[in-house]
Design a protein around this motif. Structure first.
Motif, short mmCIF file in Angstrom:
data_model
loop_
_atom_site.label_atom_id
_atom_site.label_comp_id
_atom_site.label_asym_id
_atom_site.label_seq_id
_atom_site.Cartn_x
_atom_site.Cartn_y
_atom_site.Cartn_z
N GLN A 1 2.92 -2.07 14.76
CA GLN A 1 3.01 -3.20 13.87
C GLN A 1 3.83 -2.81 12.65
O GLN A 1 3.93 -1.64 12.30
CB GLN A 1 1.63 -3.64 13.42
N ALA A 2 4.38 -3.81 11.99
CA ALA A 2 5.16 -3.54 10.78
C ALA A 2 4.27 -3.07 9.63
O ALA A 2 4.64 -2.21 8.86
CB ALA A 2 5.93 -4.79 10.37
N GLY B 1 0.82 -1.20 0.00
CA GLY B 1 0.00 0.00 0.00
C GLY B 1 0.86 1.26 0.00
O GLY B 1 2.08 1.20 0.19
N PRO B 2 0.22 2.41 -0.18
CA PRO B 2 0.97 3.67 -0.18
C PRO B 2 1.69 3.88 1.15
O PRO B 2 1.16 3.62 2.21
CB PRO B 2 -0.10 4.74 -0.40
N GLY B 3 2.92 4.33 1.08
CA GLY B 3 3.70 4.59 2.28
C GLY B 3 4.28 3.34 2.93
O GLY B 3 4.85 3.41 4.00
N TYR B 4 4.14 2.20 2.30
CA TYR B 4 4.70 0.93 2.77
C TYR B 4 4.15 0.50 4.13
O TYR B 4 4.75 -0.30 4.82
CB TYR B 4 6.23 0.97 2.82
N GLY B 5 3.00 1.04 4.55
CA GLY B 5 2.45 0.69 5.86
C GLY B 5 1.35 -0.34 5.79
O GLY B 5 0.76 -0.70 6.80
N SER B 6 1.07 -0.84 4.57
CA SER B 6 0.00 -1.83 4.45
C SER B 6 0.30 -2.83 3.34
O SER B 6 1.04 -2.54 2.41
CB SER B 6 -1.34 -1.15 4.20
N ILE B 7 -0.30 -3.98 3.48
CA ILE B 7 -0.27 -5.03 2.46
C ILE B 7 -1.71 -5.20 1.99
O ILE B 7 -2.62 -5.37 2.80
CB ILE B 7 0.25 -6.37 3.03
N ARG B 8 -1.93 -5.14 0.68
CA ARG B 8 -3.28 -5.29 0.12
C ARG B 8 -3.32 -6.58 -0.69
O ARG B 8 -2.57 -6.73 -1.65
CB ARG B 8 -3.64 -4.10 -0.74
N GLN C 1 -0.84 -11.89 8.41
CA GLN C 1 -0.52 -11.44 9.76
C GLN C 1 0.57 -12.29 10.40
O GLN C 1 1.28 -11.81 11.30
CB GLN C 1 -1.76 -11.47 10.66
N ALA C 2 0.76 -13.52 9.94
CA ALA C 2 1.81 -14.38 10.48
C ALA C 2 3.19 -13.78 10.22
O ALA C 2 4.14 -14.08 10.95
CB ALA C 2 1.71 -15.77 9.87
N TYR C 3 3.32 -12.93 9.20
CA TYR C 3 4.60 -12.30 8.87
C TYR C 3 4.72 -10.89 9.44
O TYR C 3 5.68 -10.20 9.18
CB TYR C 3 4.78 -12.26 7.35
N ASN C 4 3.73 -10.47 10.19
CA ASN C 4 3.70 -9.12 10.72
C ASN C 4 4.37 -9.08 12.09
O ASN C 4 4.01 -9.82 12.99
CB ASN C 4 2.25 -8.63 10.84
#
Length: 122
Positions: A93-94, A23-30, A76-79
């Protein structure tokens, strides 16, 4: 004899495709779920809109809800959680995880939008 374990990802229809984006800003995975068969993933409900006209509202089936929950669990297992504390509003959180899918009504709208855009360009 072993016990059966429900596997939402393994038992999903084979035409379903997954895409993963940052996601934008590298703060999310979509995680996008595409190619969902209408009869498997969606339940149509006829409802009245704000003007009293009948419209179709699409709800996710239980199978699609299970699939989305499992995809979120895998991500979430990789977070990494670096000491989040809800009591102090500290969230470290990452990344955040979002699972996205488009219902048949939205897909039809998008196809019509693209068709009109192509016609304007021609």
């Amino acid at each position: 004899m072993g016990t059966y374990r429900f596997d939402p990802i393994g038992e999903a229809p084979e035409q379903i495709r997954f895409r993963v984006r940052i996601g934008p800003g590298y703060g999310s995975i979509r995680i996008g779920v595409d190619g969902i068969p209408q009869e498997w993933g969606w339940i149509a409900e006829e409802v009245a809109d704000y003007r009293g006209e009948k419209v179709t509202r699409w709800r996710r089936s239980q199978a699609l809800q299970d699939l989305e929950a499992e995809l979120k669990t895998v991500a979430q297992a990789y977070n990494a959680d670096h000491g989040s504390n809800v009591m102090t509003d500290c969230f470290m959180q990452a990344f955040f995880v979002f699972v996205e899918s488009e219902d048949p009504g939205r897909l039809a709208w998008r196809a019509e939008f693209e068709r009109r855009r192509r016609d304007r360009r021609a």
